[in-house]
Write a protein that holds these residues in place. Structure first.
Motif, PDB file in Angstrom:
ATOM      1  N   GLY A  52       0.814  -1.220   0.000  1.00 26.96           N
ATOM      2  CA  GLY A  52       0.000   0.000   0.000  1.00 26.96           C
ATOM      3  C   GLY A  52       0.842   1.262   0.000  1.00 26.96           C
ATOM      4  O   GLY A  52       2.001   1.274   0.420  1.00 26.96           O
ATOM      5  N   TRP A  53       0.231   2.341  -0.487  1.00 28.59           N
ATOM      6  CA  TRP A  53       0.931   3.623  -0.592  1.00 28.59           C
ATOM      7  C   TRP A  53       1.430   4.128   0.756  1.00 28.59           C
ATOM      8  O   TRP A  53       2.489   4.732   0.868  1.00 28.59           O
ATOM      9  CB  TRP A  53       0.003   4.676  -1.214  1.00 28.59           C
ATOM     10  CG  TRP A  53      -0.166   4.541  -2.700  1.00 28.59           C
ATOM     11  CD1 TRP A  53      -1.225   4.002  -3.362  1.00 28.59           C
ATOM     12  CD2 TRP A  53       0.777   4.931  -3.702  1.00 28.59           C
ATOM     13  NE1 TRP A  53      -1.016   4.039  -4.720  1.00 28.59           N
ATOM     14  CE2 TRP A  53       0.213   4.604  -4.966  1.00 28.59           C
ATOM     15  CE3 TRP A  53       2.038   5.515  -3.679  1.00 28.59           C
ATOM     16  CZ2 TRP A  53       0.863   4.849  -6.171  1.00 28.59           C
ATOM     17  CZ3 TRP A  53       2.684   5.765  -4.871  1.00 28.59           C
ATOM     18  CH2 TRP A  53       2.100   5.433  -6.098  1.00 28.59           C
ATOM     19  N   MET A  54       0.641   3.900   1.791  1.00 28.38           N
ATOM     20  CA  MET A  54       0.979   4.406   3.123  1.00 28.38           C
ATOM     21  C   MET A  54       1.479   3.287   4.042  1.00 28.38           C
ATOM     22  O   MET A  54       1.574   3.468   5.247  1.00 28.38           O
ATOM     23  CB  MET A  54      -0.255   5.074   3.762  1.00 28.38           C
ATOM     24  CG  MET A  54      -0.846   6.194   2.919  1.00 28.38           C
ATOM     25  SD  MET A  54       0.348   7.520   2.615  1.00 28.38           S
ATOM     26  CE  MET A  54       0.527   8.179   4.278  1.00 28.38           C
ATOM     27  N   GLY A  55       1.813   2.139   3.445  1.00 31.08           N
ATOM     28  CA  GLY A  55       2.283   1.013   4.247  1.00 31.08           C
ATOM     29  C   GLY A  55       1.186   0.291   4.989  1.00 31.08           C
ATOM     30  O   GLY A  55       1.468  -0.533   5.866  1.00 31.08           O
ATOM     31  N   GLU A  56      -0.058   0.561   4.615  1.00 30.71           N
ATOM     32  CA  GLU A  56      -1.170  -0.034   5.344  1.00 30.71           C
ATOM     33  C   GLU A  56      -1.270  -1.546   5.146  1.00 30.71           C
ATOM     34  O   GLU A  56      -1.919  -2.238   5.937  1.00 30.71           O
ATOM     35  CB  GLU A  56      -2.496   0.622   4.928  1.00 30.71           C
ATOM     36  CG  GLU A  56      -2.921   0.392   3.478  1.00 30.71           C
ATOM     37  CD  GLU A  56      -2.336   1.399   2.492  1.00 30.71           C
ATOM     38  OE1 GLU A  56      -2.812   1.428   1.344  1.00 30.71           O
ATOM     39  OE2 GLU A  56      -1.406   2.148   2.890  1.00 30.71           O
ATOM     40  N   GLY A  57      -0.597  -2.057   4.109  1.00 25.55           N
ATOM     41  CA  GLY A  57      -0.641  -3.486   3.866  1.00 25.55           C
ATOM     42  C   GLY A  57       0.560  -4.240   4.408  1.00 25.55           C
ATOM     43  O   GLY A  57       0.707  -5.441   4.175  1.00 25.55           O
ATOM     44  N   ARG A  58       1.411  -3.542   5.118  1.00 26.34           N
ATOM     45  CA  ARG A  58       2.575  -4.209   5.689  1.00 26.34           C
ATOM     46  C   ARG A  58       2.144  -5.145   6.825  1.00 26.34           C
ATOM     47  O   ARG A  58       1.034  -5.047   7.327  1.00 26.34           O
ATOM     48  CB  ARG A  58       3.589  -3.173   6.206  1.00 26.34           C
ATOM     49  CG  ARG A  58       4.319  -2.431   5.067  1.00 26.34           C
ATOM     50  CD  ARG A  58       5.603  -1.783   5.555  1.00 26.34           C
ATOM     51  NE  ARG A  58       6.438  -2.716   6.292  1.00 26.34           N
ATOM     52  CZ  ARG A  58       7.182  -3.672   5.733  1.00 26.34           C
ATOM     53  NH1 ARG A  58       7.196  -3.815   4.430  1.00 26.34           N
ATOM     54  NH2 ARG A  58       7.912  -4.480   6.487  1.00 26.34           N
ATOM     55  N   PRO A  59       3.042  -6.067   7.242  1.00 27.12           N
ATOM     56  CA  PRO A  59       2.670  -7.000   8.306  1.00 27.12           C
ATOM     57  C   PRO A  59       2.143  -6.293   9.548  1.00 27.12           C
ATOM     58  O   PRO A  59       2.701  -5.277   9.984  1.00 27.12           O
ATOM     59  CB  PRO A  59       3.985  -7.724   8.605  1.00 27.12           C
ATOM     60  CG  PRO A  59       4.746  -7.652   7.329  1.00 27.12           C
ATOM     61  CD  PRO A  59       4.396  -6.332   6.722  1.00 27.12           C
ATOM     62  N   LYS A  60       1.088  -6.839  10.115  1.00 28.48           N
ATOM     63  CA  LYS A  60       0.406  -6.172  11.225  1.00 28.48           C
ATOM     64  C   LYS A  60       1.281  -6.041  12.471  1.00 28.48           C
ATOM     65  O   LYS A  60       1.094  -5.124  13.259  1.00 28.48           O
ATOM     66  CB  LYS A  60      -0.870  -6.941  11.574  1.00 28.48           C
ATOM     67  CG  LYS A  60      -1.888  -6.994  10.443  1.00 28.48           C
ATOM     68  CD  LYS A  60      -3.136  -7.753  10.872  1.00 28.48           C
ATOM     69  CE  LYS A  60      -4.149  -7.872   9.737  1.00 28.48           C
ATOM     70  NZ  LYS A  60      -3.643  -8.706   8.616  1.00 28.48           N
ATOM     71  N   GLY A  61       2.225  -6.937  12.646  1.00 28.06           N
ATOM     72  CA  GLY A  61       3.055  -6.876  13.849  1.00 28.06           C
ATOM     73  C   GLY A  61       4.286  -6.006  13.721  1.00 28.06           C
ATOM     74  O   GLY A  61       5.118  -5.983  14.633  1.00 28.06           O
TER      75      GLY A  61
END
Length: 277
Positions: free
Chosen positions: A234-243
């Motif tokens: 995602g553009w804002m890193g919203e799809g990066r690993p949750k932890g």
């Protein structure tokens, strides 16, 4: 208290800490947020000498010599990663540290990973470098060689950096064959941390060289267990690993060069000092 010189010529203040019935040698460098640094098998904290100045410029680096390694004398117990993880947790309490970051390479990476799994409340962030989570992940020919390590190999290792370091700093230099026996027994054990790693509660970066002991695909597998590599970030890193987990496969490096590489220091510092995740 003693002062010793590291490979890079950086002097640090060393002391012994008695925890869990073992007298661990620890050496402190620099100032800032505490970072506990754990070496690889048959080594000691000194093996990080080339990258220590970079790490110590931004952190208080606490390098530990693990059981039977470096300046820490062996004790009458097996060389077991979970025992050593409990040593590190006890050391954190002994030193009065508040959730220090933990960086480990190879053997030290396995110890660091198990410390975070067994004692998550004591750790801030974790970097596990060149540490596989399944015994069958490493290349078959290498695994066969590891299973043959015994004290009888000591005579043939006299020209190696590992032997020479041990002879120079160990409290009982004559224990080197015993260390080889214990390391061989440790490497011969089967293990699989897949289920445990899936539930890891500490923000973790998995690091490996692109020509490491295990193929890059293994470290990608570990990253997937940590919710990584499953979708676009995602553009804002919203799809990066949750932890807040991360993966770094470092180009041009092997298992035997990664720990002293400036690139290793750079990615470690970037991960530890970026609290946006």
């Amino acid at each position: 208290m003693t002062t010793t010189d590291w490979t890079a010529g950086v002097a640090g203040t060393g002391q012994y800490a008695e925890v869990n019935g073992i007298n661990l040698y620890v050496e402190a460098h620099g100032a800032g947020r505490p970072l506990i640094l754990l070496h690889g098998g048959l080594g000691s904290g000194e093996m990080f000498g080339p990258v220590l100045p970079a790490l110590a410029a931004r952190h208080q680096v606490i390098a530990v010599d693990l059981q039977g390694h470096g300046r820490t004398a062996d004790i009458d117990r097996p060389l077991d990663l979970e025992f050593m993880a409990d040593d590190i947790a006890a050391l954190i309490d002994h030193l009065g540290l508040d959730r220090p970051d933990l960086v480990g390479y190879s053997l030290g990476g396995g110890v660091a990973l198990r410390t975070a799994l067994r004692h998550p409340g004591r750790i801030g962030r974790l970097v596990a470098a060149s540490a596989h989570i399944r015994s069958d992940a490493i290349y078959a020919d290498l695994r066969a060689q590891q299973g043959q390590v015994t004290g009888a190999a000591a005579e043939f290792m006299k020209d190696t950096p590992m032997y020479q370091l041990y002879q120079r700093v160990a409290p009982r230099p004559e224990d080197f064959p015993r260390l080889l026996d214990k390391v061989g027994e440790l490497m011969a054990k089967d293990f699989d941390l897949t289920d445990e790693v899936r539930g890891l509660q500490v923000p973790t970066m998995i690091v490996a060289g692109d020509a490491d002991m295990a193929p890059p695909s293994h470290y990608v597998e570990v990253f997937k267990l940590l919710d990584g590599g499953l979708r676009d970030g995602g553009w804002m890193g919203e799809g990066r690993p949750k932890g807040g987990h991360a993966l770094a496969i470092l180009p041009g490096l092997t298992h035997y060069s990664i720990f002293s590489s400036p690139l290793f220091a750079a990615v470690v510092l970037d991960f530890l000092d970026d609290r946006s995740n």
